[in-house]
Design a protein around this motif. Sequence first.
Motif, short mmCIF file in Angstrom:
data_model
loop_
_atom_site.label_atom_id
_atom_site.label_comp_id
_atom_site.label_asym_id
_atom_site.label_seq_id
_atom_site.Cartn_x
_atom_site.Cartn_y
_atom_site.Cartn_z
N PRO A 106 21.27 24.56 29.27
CA PRO A 106 21.49 24.84 27.84
C PRO A 106 20.22 25.20 27.09
O PRO A 106 20.26 25.43 25.88
N LYS A 132 29.83 31.23 36.45
CA LYS A 132 28.58 30.77 35.84
C LYS A 132 27.46 30.65 36.86
O LYS A 132 26.31 30.98 36.58
N ASP A 176 30.51 20.62 28.25
CA ASP A 176 30.42 21.75 29.18
C ASP A 176 31.53 21.74 30.22
O ASP A 176 32.05 22.80 30.59
N ASP A 216 34.25 24.60 31.16
CA ASP A 216 34.52 25.10 32.51
C ASP A 216 36.02 25.12 32.81
O ASP A 216 36.51 26.03 33.50
N GLU A 268 30.36 28.65 23.16
CA GLU A 268 30.05 28.92 24.55
C GLU A 268 30.85 30.14 25.00
O GLU A 268 31.80 30.57 24.32
#
Length: 494
Positions: free
Chosen positions: A108, A200, A303, A307, A349
């Motif tokens: 991050p 990612k 996070d 995902d 995000e």
Amino acid sequence: MGKPTGFMEYTREAPPKKDPLARVKNWQEFQIVMPEEKLQEQGARCMDCAIPFCQAGTTMEGSDEIGCPVYNLIPEWNDLVYRGKWKEALERLHKTNNFPEFTGRVCPAPCEGSCTVALNDDPVTIKSIEFHIVEKGFKEGWIKASPPKKRTGKHVAVIGSGPAGLAAAAQLNKAGHHVTVFEKDDRIGGLLTYGIPDVKLPYHIVERRLTLLEEEGVKFVTNTEIGKNYSTEELNKNFDSVILCTGAQVHRDVPAEGRGLDGIHYAMDFLRPNTKSLLDSEHKDGNYISAEGKNIIVIGGGDTGVDCITTSLRHGCNSLVQFDIHPEKDSTRDENNPWPLYPQVYTQEEGHKEAEAVFGNDPRAYKVMTKKFVGDENGRVKELHTIEVDTVYENGKKIRKEIPGTERVWKADLVFLAIGFTGPEQEPLKQMEIETDERSNVKAEYGKYSTNKEGVFAAGDSRRGQSLVVWAIHEGREAARECDKYLMGTTNLT
């Protein structure tokens, strides 16, 4: 400093991304490579400040991180990039970070929050510059295996192949020890492989580095769990030292009525099989939980929750909501979150941007607490009952105060719990007689990393609790240094 006025002449320009509506149709990386001239301009924005907080790598009690935990020499390689000295920039980058291709994708970037330019402007694009330095290194063939010239004869076992374990293994191998990494899964990489979606961090990127480590002499053993199919007695007999890097894998739960209904899963029980099926058969084997055509609710605003969003969208879900128990953040820092602390501000995000592109709105619902899961006649979840809450502190204790009149019912076919982890799995630690702290993490002092068992060290999430990949790399490197010192009486590792 190559260009003293660079931060005044150039504005921040981040690498472009592929269109969200197009990229959700596949599992490919979506960052577009910037021209080198543009990256050199971005490097020129680094202002060679007197105190580079970006590389401080520290924390303040009761606060967030300041700068880069692995102490990346950021101003140095920014300047080298500006001057077109990419190979020298790569050498400086690898000096502190074993795996910049990982952090350049999934970190991050606390370094950017502590950038001096960010005091009154947008920070330097440190993360994207790091990404391009290492990718250029691989493209140009500068990154090659470099086995140690001599071996010490000492054997070290690293338990767990996530970022902490791989960093520890790389450093100990560099010192000349024989290193064996044990992984209970069928592929090496830990959360790098099965915890982060392929969009990612593609597995071929992880595999590329693993190949180098193998060529350098690191031995990898998969499908092997200490205490189950490899005894602690064998471990003690065959190795001079051990480093525990097992991660934090015990899920935090939502103890609400109806929790036992079908269709409610921990996030990792959704993410791991998805990636495994993708890598094994491009999803042709069907051995994963599909969100196709389903109404999805993700509980947890971090996070891992994002995902789950990223993955559900690529399956073709029907609807998507992410519950965040915290209020929506402001677009600017609060007075109790000053520079150079990591900025606690509103951001989207990439998964949020994708959901907004697909469904027309940001998927997050704030201040939401789940009160009850309700199922159908077949025992499968069909809806969630929630209420909004204010988070307050009374006598130092966090309290969720319900707000009357904010009750709501949400339709759901699948629910993913992404509210973090409480600590490492306890059974292997018990078999090895390893002491734990009040949080159930391995008891090992930061900076020393030694456990109550002589010659056994711990690093990463198993010691510090759930954290960032970059902190895991930092601890893996430092634990390797302490292990090397234990084995040899002295060390050249940093």
